[in-house]
Structures are given as C-alpha cells and as structure tokens.
Design a protein around this motif. Structure first.
Motif, PDB file in Angstrom:
ATOM      1  N   ARG A 171       1.353  -1.213   0.234  1.00 47.20           N
ATOM      2  CA  ARG A 171       0.094   0.090   0.046  1.00 47.20           C
ATOM      3  C   ARG A 171       0.882   0.851  -0.116  1.00 47.20           C
ATOM      4  NH1 ARG A 171      -5.478   1.748   1.688  1.00 47.20           N
ATOM      5  NH2 ARG A 171      -4.871   4.534   2.444  1.00 47.20           N
ATOM      6  N   GLU A 175       0.963   4.492  -2.456  1.00 52.47           N
ATOM      7  CA  GLU A 175       0.273   6.177  -1.488  1.00 52.47           C
ATOM      8  C   GLU A 175       1.832   6.274  -2.669  1.00 52.47           C
ATOM      9  OE1 GLU A 175       0.977   5.448   1.999  1.00 52.47           O
ATOM     10  OE2 GLU A 175      -1.002   5.003   2.500  1.00 52.47           O
ATOM     11  N   ALA A 181      -6.173   9.195  -2.762  1.00 49.52           N
ATOM     12  CA  ALA A 181      -6.794   8.218  -1.507  1.00 49.52           C
ATOM     13  C   ALA A 181      -7.935   7.221  -1.351  1.00 49.52           C
ATOM     14  CB  ALA A 181      -6.888   8.759  -0.266  1.00 49.52           C
ATOM     15  N   HIS A 182      -9.243   7.466  -1.949  1.00 47.75           N
ATOM     16  CA  HIS A 182     -10.084   7.725  -2.600  1.00 47.75           C
ATOM     17  C   HIS A 182     -10.057   6.591  -3.092  1.00 47.75           C
ATOM     18  CE1 HIS A 182     -10.691  10.048  -5.571  1.00 47.75           C
ATOM     19  NE2 HIS A 182     -11.523   8.519  -6.621  1.00 47.75           N
ATOM     20  N   ASP A 185      -8.113   3.362  -0.825  1.00 49.07           N
ATOM     21  CA  ASP A 185      -9.528   2.577   0.012  1.00 49.07           C
ATOM     22  C   ASP A 185     -10.054   2.149  -0.751  1.00 49.07           C
ATOM     23  OD1 ASP A 185      -8.156   4.075   1.935  1.00 49.07           O
ATOM     24  OD2 ASP A 185      -9.551   5.594   1.602  1.00 49.07           O
ATOM     25  N   ARG A 186     -10.840   2.098  -2.267  1.00 49.60           N
ATOM     26  CA  ARG A 186     -11.654   0.711  -2.695  1.00 49.60           C
ATOM     27  C   ARG A 186     -10.151  -0.871  -2.993  1.00 49.60           C
ATOM     28  NH1 ARG A 186     -15.634   2.521  -6.622  1.00 49.60           N
ATOM     29  NH2 ARG A 186     -14.370   1.634  -9.194  1.00 49.60           N
ATOM     30  N   VAL A 189      -8.557  -3.518   0.765  1.00 52.58           N
ATOM     31  CA  VAL A 189      -9.371  -4.078   2.236  1.00 52.58           C
ATOM     32  C   VAL A 189      -8.936  -4.523   2.797  1.00 52.58           C
ATOM     33  CG1 VAL A 189     -11.125  -3.720   0.060  1.00 52.58           C
ATOM     34  CG2 VAL A 189      -9.908  -5.565   0.199  1.00 52.58           C
ATOM     35  N   SER A 190      -9.579  -4.894   3.938  1.00 51.36           N
ATOM     36  CA  SER A 190      -9.094  -5.314   5.218  1.00 51.36           C
ATOM     37  C   SER A 190     -10.821  -6.879   5.038  1.00 51.36           C
ATOM     38  CB  SER A 190      -9.665  -4.212   6.464  1.00 51.36           C
ATOM     39  OG  SER A 190      -9.143  -5.261   7.749  1.00 51.36           O
ATOM     40  N   GLY A 196     -10.851  -1.511  11.329  1.00 48.45           N
ATOM     41  CA  GLY A 196     -10.117  -0.602   9.771  1.00 48.45           C
ATOM     42  C   GLY A 196      -8.490  -0.994   9.053  1.00 48.45           C
ATOM     43  N   ILE A 197      -8.797   0.001   7.777  1.00 50.33           N
ATOM     44  CA  ILE A 197      -7.620  -0.282   7.136  1.00 50.33           C
ATOM     45  C   ILE A 197      -5.925  -0.328   7.112  1.00 50.33           C
ATOM     46  CG2 ILE A 197      -7.706   2.212   5.825  1.00 50.33           C
ATOM     47  CD1 ILE A 197      -7.609  -1.538   3.801  1.00 50.33           C
ATOM     48  N   ARG A 198      -6.587   1.136   8.569  1.00 48.21           N
ATOM     49  CA  ARG A 198      -5.019   1.587   9.143  1.00 48.21           C
ATOM     50  C   ARG A 198      -4.864   0.072  10.034  1.00 48.21           C
ATOM     51  NH1 ARG A 198      -3.260   5.277   5.416  1.00 48.21           N
ATOM     52  NH2 ARG A 198      -5.329   6.294   4.757  1.00 48.21           N
TER      53      ARG A 198
END
Ligand SMILES: [Zn+2]
Length: 264
Positions: A171, A175, A181-182, A185-186, A189-190, A196-198
């Motif tokens: 990831r 970046e 960023a949006h 997030d697609r 996935v977690s 959450g992803i973080r």
C-alpha cells in the motif's frame, strides 16, 4: 471437467492451444484469447499455436519487468527482433499478435473499434502501482490518435482480492505513486471483521478493481471494460497461480491481433 462459469460477456472455446477464454464484445473488433492450463508455458510450440489460433504470422512478446513502458509495433515500427523490456505492447500490424504472460498478475487486452489498433498489457502489483494500464491507453492515444472512448477492454483471469493478501509495504508503494486516497481505499481492503484499513495487519489487494479504475481514469467508458472475474488461485484445474503453486505454476497468456488497421 467443466470450466468455471464466467459472466455473460465471456465464453470458453476450444482452439489450437486448447481451452481458451474469449470476450464477446472484443470479438467483433479483434481476434484474441486468454489461454488456460491446456497451453503450458513449457510447451515449445506455445507461441506457434497461439499464432495459429489468432491467424497471425508471428506473436510478439516482452521481457516483462513490472513497469509502465509500452512498445508499439507500426507505423514504420516493425516487430522487435527480441523481447524488449516493457509491460505493454501496442500493435496495428495485422500479421502480428501481441501477447503478455501472467501467473497471478492481470492480463489486459484492449482494442479500438474505430482504427482496429490493439494492446496487450501485463499488470502485477508493481505495474498497477506504476499505472501501466493508463500508460497503454495514453500510448494508443498519443502514438495512434485513438480516442479512449472507443476502446473496449477485457480483463483476464488473475489473483482475486479473495486470495491476494499483501503487506502495508505494498500500500505504501501505491501511496508513493500518488494514487488518490479514495481509490486506494477501494483497492486495498481489510478482511478482518471490525478492523479498519489502518489497524489491520492483513490487507487484500483488488488488482482487477485497480486496473478497471485506471482504465476509467484514462477515459475508457466503464461499460466497455469487461472483467472475467476468475481468481487464478481458486480454479487450479483450469488456470494456474504463482501464489498457490509457487515454482510449479505455469503462465496464462493474453494475446490479441489487429484485424485490419484503419487510421483516423
Ligand atoms: Zn481467490
């Protein structure tokens, strides 16, 4: 053995290189195929058989390096003698099929309904981070005057998000390549419920969604992008997966030929 069900735009068919997958909306524009286990990479005559299946005199391939470089065949650019280091091939030469190989990476085939120009693209996670699909559409546009709105795309079998666990380093590489960023997030996935992803240690990467989004970003209408939806790791009787089989894995070829070139 019956091959797995595929969405309506796709169909299985028998060919000189065994069972292959075709995309109906692409069929009317350019002869093409995605091979299966029936055509192992080790078969010395694989490219001869792919050429026969597509009615091509020869098949041009690449030394795939997980980048975003595109090699173009014609106009005035004959097929390369060897295998250039790149991850996408564009062609307007009806005597030459262009092909990429993948074991889990995404093979993409593109064709322009107006000019007949075609492209074959290899997109693993590094190539996807580098935006190789965007790079291929840009090459069609800049070098041949293709309008992205006229492009039809087929996304062949690849590792699905279901089976593609990656670390945060992957990831971070996306970046660093400055994807929005949006979108990240697609694409990442977690799979840990309630995480959450973080915080999640394990991320799953959806390479098909990422390549579909990149084609849309490059101007290809979403309705003209067709994904077969097959995860290589889950259909080992028909497909082959590096994640699932390691060094025993074969390769799937995606190949396409320009039927006739009509410059704008
Ligand atoms: Zn899977």
């Amino acid at each position: 053995m019956s091959p797995p069900a595929v969405p309506e735009p796709f169909r299985w068919t028998a060919s000189p290189c065994g069972l292959v997958l075709e995309c109906r909306p692409l069929e009317g524009i350019a002869p093409h195929l995605f091979t299966t286990r029936d055509a192992p990479l080790s078969a010395a005559d694989l490219w001869r058989r792919v050429g026969r299946a597509l009615d091509a005199e020869r098949v041009a391939t690449l030394d795939q390096v997980h980048g975003r470089d595109v090699v173009t065949i014609g106009p005035g650019a004959p097929p390369p003698a060897g295998r250039p280091k790149a991850d996408a091939l564009v062609s307007i030469d009806p005597s030459v099929a262009v092909a990429v190989l993948a074991a889990d990476c995404v093979p993409l085939l593109l064709a322009d309904r107006r000019s007949g120009a075609v492209a074959a693209v290899h997109a693993g996670w590094r190539g996807t981070a580098a935006g190789v699909a965007i790079s291929a559409v840009e090459a069609l546009e800049r070098r041949l005057g293709v309008k992205p709105r006229d492009v039809t795309a087929a996304i062949g079998p690849s590792i699905g998000a279901c089976c593609y666990e990656v670390g945060h380093d992957v990831r971070h590489a996306f970046e660093a390549a400055r994807h929005a960023a949006h979108l990240l997030d697609r694409w990442f996935v977690s799979r840990e419920p309630g995480t959450g992803i973080r915080e999640s240690k394990r991320l799953h990467l959806d390479l098909v969604a990422a390549n579909r989004d990149q084609l849309v970003f490059a101007g290809v209408p979403e309705a003209q992008i067709h994904a077969c939806g097959l995860c290589t790791a889950m259909h080992l009787d028909v497909l082959t997966s590096y994640r699932a089989e390691r060094e025993k894995a074969g390769r799937i070829a995606g190949a396409i030929r320009c039927r006739a070139y009509n410059p704008a």
